[in-house]
Design a protein around this motif. Structure first.
Motif, mmCIF file in Angstrom:
data_model
loop_
_atom_site.group_PDB
_atom_site.id
_atom_site.type_symbol
_atom_site.label_atom_id
_atom_site.label_comp_id
_atom_site.label_asym_id
_atom_site.label_seq_id
_atom_site.Cartn_x
_atom_site.Cartn_y
_atom_site.Cartn_z
ATOM 1 N N LEU A 90 0.363 3.333 -16.496
ATOM 2 C CA LEU A 90 1.206 3.349 -15.298
ATOM 3 C C LEU A 90 1.163 2.000 -14.599
ATOM 4 O O LEU A 90 2.206 1.451 -14.209
ATOM 5 C CB LEU A 90 0.739 4.456 -14.347
ATOM 6 C CG LEU A 90 1.429 4.504 -12.976
ATOM 7 C CD1 LEU A 90 2.928 4.739 -13.126
ATOM 8 C CD2 LEU A 90 0.797 5.580 -12.094
ATOM 9 N N GLU A 135 10.112 1.825 -8.612
ATOM 10 C CA GLU A 135 9.632 3.183 -8.923
ATOM 11 C C GLU A 135 10.729 4.017 -9.587
ATOM 12 O O GLU A 135 10.455 4.796 -10.513
ATOM 13 C CB GLU A 135 9.137 3.856 -7.642
ATOM 14 C CG GLU A 135 7.843 3.258 -7.118
ATOM 15 C CD GLU A 135 7.613 3.495 -5.642
ATOM 16 O OE1 GLU A 135 6.529 3.156 -5.153
ATOM 17 O OE2 GLU A 135 8.523 3.998 -4.961
ATOM 18 N N VAL A 157 -2.323 8.121 -6.061
ATOM 19 C CA VAL A 157 -1.882 8.821 -7.272
ATOM 20 C C VAL A 157 -2.927 9.847 -7.683
ATOM 21 O O VAL A 157 -4.130 9.664 -7.464
ATOM 22 C CB VAL A 157 -1.625 7.840 -8.445
ATOM 23 C CG1 VAL A 157 -0.470 6.927 -8.151
ATOM 24 C CG2 VAL A 157 -2.872 7.038 -8.769
ATOM 25 N N ARG A 207 3.516 6.423 -1.836
ATOM 26 C CA ARG A 207 3.297 5.019 -1.465
ATOM 27 C C ARG A 207 3.577 4.783 0.012
ATOM 28 O O ARG A 207 4.558 5.268 0.562
ATOM 29 C CB ARG A 207 4.208 4.101 -2.302
ATOM 30 C CG ARG A 207 4.123 2.626 -1.920
ATOM 31 C CD ARG A 207 5.076 1.797 -2.758
ATOM 32 N NE ARG A 207 6.428 2.345 -2.740
ATOM 33 C CZ ARG A 207 7.297 2.134 -1.762
ATOM 34 N NH1 ARG A 207 6.978 1.415 -0.713
ATOM 35 N NH2 ARG A 207 8.515 2.665 -1.839
ATOM 36 N N THR A 232 -0.575 2.814 -2.799
ATOM 37 C CA THR A 232 -0.069 4.027 -3.431
ATOM 38 C C THR A 232 -1.220 4.948 -3.800
ATOM 39 O O THR A 232 -2.209 4.516 -4.404
ATOM 40 C CB THR A 232 0.733 3.691 -4.705
ATOM 41 O OG1 THR A 232 1.752 2.737 -4.383
ATOM 42 C CG2 THR A 232 1.378 4.937 -5.285
ATOM 43 N N SER A 246 -6.101 4.914 -6.175
ATOM 44 C CA SER A 246 -5.083 4.200 -5.394
ATOM 45 C C SER A 246 -4.666 2.937 -6.135
ATOM 46 O O SER A 246 -5.479 2.285 -6.800
ATOM 47 C CB SER A 246 -5.602 3.843 -4.001
ATOM 48 O OG SER A 246 -6.658 2.911 -4.076
ATOM 49 N N TYR A 267 2.320 11.043 -6.495
ATOM 50 C CA TYR A 267 2.572 9.609 -6.394
ATOM 51 C C TYR A 267 3.194 9.384 -5.020
ATOM 52 O O TYR A 267 4.336 9.788 -4.766
ATOM 53 C CB TYR A 267 3.509 9.119 -7.501
ATOM 54 C CG TYR A 267 3.765 7.626 -7.474
ATOM 55 C CD1 TYR A 267 3.033 6.769 -8.296
ATOM 56 C CD2 TYR A 267 4.714 7.069 -6.622
ATOM 57 C CE1 TYR A 267 3.254 5.402 -8.280
ATOM 58 C CE2 TYR A 267 4.934 5.712 -6.588
ATOM 59 C CZ TYR A 267 4.212 4.879 -7.415
ATOM 60 O OH TYR A 267 4.423 3.515 -7.374
ATOM 61 N N PHE A 307 9.502 8.402 -3.021
ATOM 62 C CA PHE A 307 8.054 8.311 -3.233
ATOM 63 C C PHE A 307 7.327 7.651 -2.065
ATOM 64 O O PHE A 307 6.141 7.349 -2.175
ATOM 65 C CB PHE A 307 7.769 7.518 -4.512
ATOM 66 C CG PHE A 307 8.420 8.082 -5.739
ATOM 67 C CD1 PHE A 307 8.000 9.287 -6.289
ATOM 68 C CD2 PHE A 307 9.483 7.426 -6.344
ATOM 69 C CE1 PHE A 307 8.610 9.812 -7.415
ATOM 70 C CE2 PHE A 307 10.092 7.944 -7.471
ATOM 71 C CZ PHE A 307 9.659 9.141 -8.009
ATOM 72 N N LYS A 314 6.002 10.949 -14.459
ATOM 73 C CA LYS A 314 5.512 10.808 -13.086
ATOM 74 C C LYS A 314 4.186 11.546 -12.928
ATOM 75 O O LYS A 314 4.035 12.674 -13.393
ATOM 76 C CB LYS A 314 6.547 11.362 -12.108
ATOM 77 C CG LYS A 314 6.112 11.325 -10.651
ATOM 78 C CD LYS A 314 7.110 12.031 -9.773
ATOM 79 C CE LYS A 314 6.576 12.217 -8.357
ATOM 80 N NZ LYS A 314 5.360 13.060 -8.307
ATOM 81 N N PRO A 315 3.191 10.945 -12.261
ATOM 82 C CA PRO A 315 1.937 11.648 -11.981
ATOM 83 C C PRO A 315 2.184 12.878 -11.104
ATOM 84 O O PRO A 315 3.230 12.995 -10.437
ATOM 85 C CB PRO A 315 1.099 10.601 -11.239
ATOM 86 C CG PRO A 315 1.715 9.289 -11.604
ATOM 87 C CD PRO A 315 3.174 9.560 -11.803
#
Length: 515
Positions: free
Chosen positions: A388, A355, A377, A370, A375, A270, A368, A247, A364-365
């Motif tokens: 989340l 994560e 999203v 980072r 991050t 974010s 995602y 991620f 999970k979006p």
């Protein structure tokens, strides 16, 4: 043992000098053949650095003094009874400091004597501290007492810092060398460097966060003088390939590629992990690293004893001593320091494992991604973000903040993202607090540095902008910034044309499959 940077060979009336492989007294340039002047040896690269030979016996130095200018003795070496040469404490730091000094005689055409005297007066004023601004190319004058009080407040956290009264440098050096000897004796291919020479305390300072209310400080602990620095750099090199990276982003280019292949349906926001570095749990992260490198039912990924790796990681993160601006000694017992070679590694490793645990039990979006502590999203609806955030906080123990898009626009890294029905529009993002400063066009530095400054602005406009209109607006803004900083329009326009032509050729170059 102390090694001179040159060996001697017995000749007739002239002494021949040849460079040695292991040079302790060094400069940034390689040594040329030195000249012998009576009892004094000087190197052409550093005419002010003199090694005064006090006595010779069988072409071996028995005593030598290091000078940095007339009448200034930095270090004296005396030959002990057992034939070894001992050095005074602080030798390594002094040599590095002297070797890094510029001793040229060139005179500035811009800065005259009154400027130098004013700068010297400002620097020597005990009531003023000059610090670099955080994430900005300018400096801040802050009252010394305010600066010291802010640093004291940071160091008062007993869960992160421990004050010490005795210098542990030699103990750390001995402990590290003992572990390194064990590793090198049992490992076949991997060899770690032993610590040789003199080391000192790290030092702590704070950069002023001018972009945030209250002008708080970002603590930075430089560990370059410490005995753990070299080992920490080697460990960072060995462990970086094992960081969970599913991620994580490595650059803005990675993020732009991700956006170009994603649809715009949903809500973008974010997540920011507050004060990530100082809140990374050291022992927990070390355990994560050991689990990744030494799987329970698998072959170890490193030819390194597990106990030895654990011990080195603990020493490099929890025992490295440093001195604060008031002169007191501390060590950081939890959290990692900006300025440590292991700082980014530990932050990324910890967040990667958090994560991994999070998305084992949480959906999970759709996006995602980072970059260290920030991050990006994209979720189907706004209501998905608080849960989340909650599970990330529960698993990590950190505090996260959410920033939602405003009018379908969201800044992330140095990119401004705008949602449109068909695709994500992107452009260069400049913070409102940006003072518009860069390397001055009239500064006395090589021209290539100035050209690189111009190219950096133009390349950002070309890579970050999703349309030619956005590119044009950013180039206009960058041109004005450069002009304000003393760059001539002729130079700016020449480089703009060159970079655009180069960009156009790269974008339209046929690939190998189509040739």
């Amino acid at each position: 043992m102390f090694d001179l940077p040159w060996n001697t060979e017995e000749g007739s009336s002239n002494t021949k000098w040849r460079p040695k492989e292991n040079i302790l007294l060094h400069s940034k340039k390689s040594y040329m053949k030195p000249k012998q002047i009576g009892n004094t040896v000087t190197s052409p690269n550093q005419p002010e650095m003199k090694l005064t030979l006090l006595s010779l016996k069988n072409w071996t130095i028995t005593a030598v003094s290091l000078r940095a200018g007339p009448g200034k003795n930095l270090i004296r070496f005396n030959k002990a009874k057992d034939g070894k040469v001992t050095t005074e404490e602080g030798l390594h730091a002094e040599l590095l400091r002297e070797a890094g000094k510029s001793r040229g005689n060139c005179r500035s055409k811009i800065i005259d004597k009154r400027h130098l005297e004013a700068a010297k007066s400002l620097r020597e004023d005990p009531d003023i501290t000059i610090r670099r601004a955080d994430k900005a190319a300018h400096y801040v004058l802050i009252p010394t007492e305010d600066y010291l009080n802010k640093m004291d407040t940071l160091l008062m956290d007993v869960t992160k810092f421990e004050r010490i009264t005795r210098n542990p440098i030699e103990e750390i050096k001995t402990k590290v060398n003992r572990i390194v000897d064990t590793i090198n004796a049992k490992a076949e291919g991997l060899k770690l460097p032993k610590l040789v020479g003199n080391y000192g305390l790290g030092y702590c300072y704070g950069n002023v966060k001018t972009h945030k209310a209250g002008s708080s400080l970002r603590p930075i602990i430089s560990q370059i003088p410490t005995p753990t620095y070299v080992i920490a750099k080697k460990l960072n090199e060995l462990l970086t390939p094992f960081v969970p990276s599913r991620f994580s982003l490595s650059s803005a280019a990675d993020f732009l590629d991700l956006l170009s292949n994603s649809d715009t349906n949903g809500v973008i926001a974010s997540l920011d992990a507050e004060n990530l570095f100082t809140h990374v749990p050291i022992l927990r992260t070390i355990n994560y690293i050991l689990e990744e490198v030494y799987p329970e039912n698998g072959v170890p990924k490193l030819d390194l004893l597990k106990a030895a790796l654990k011990a080195l990681l603990e020493i490099c993160t929890m025992e490295a001593p440093f001195v604060c601006p008031r002169g007191n000694m501390y060590r950081q017992i939890d959290g990692v320091a900006m300025g440590s070679p292991l700082g980014v590694l530990f932050a990324n490793f910890f967040m990667g494992m958090v994560e991994k645990c999070t998305f084992n039990c949480f959906k999970k979006p759709s996006i995602y991604a980072r970059y260290i502590d920030d991050t990006f999203v994209k979720v189907d609806c706004k209501s998905e973000l608080p849960p989340l955030k909650g599970i990330l906080q529960d698993i990590s123990g950190l505090n996260f903040t959410i920033e939602f898009s405003q009018e379908n626009k969201l800044p992330f890294l140095d990119i401004l993202i705008q949602q449109s029905p068909l695709y994500f529009k992107t452009s260069v993002y400049t913070k409102p607090t940006n003072p518009g400063l860069c390397l001055n066009g009239m500064s006395e530095c090589p021209q290539r540095y100035k050209d690189s400054t111009i190219r950096a602005f133009i390349r950002s406009a070309l890579t970050h902008s999703s349309s030619w209109s956005a590119t044009h607006l950013e180039i206009e803004r960058a041109t004005q910034v450069l002009v304000n900083n003393g760059y001539p329009n002729k130079e700016i326009n020449k480089i703009i044309k060159h970079e655009i032509d180069k960009w156009y050729l790269q974008q339209n170059a046929p690939n190998k499959e189509g040739e």
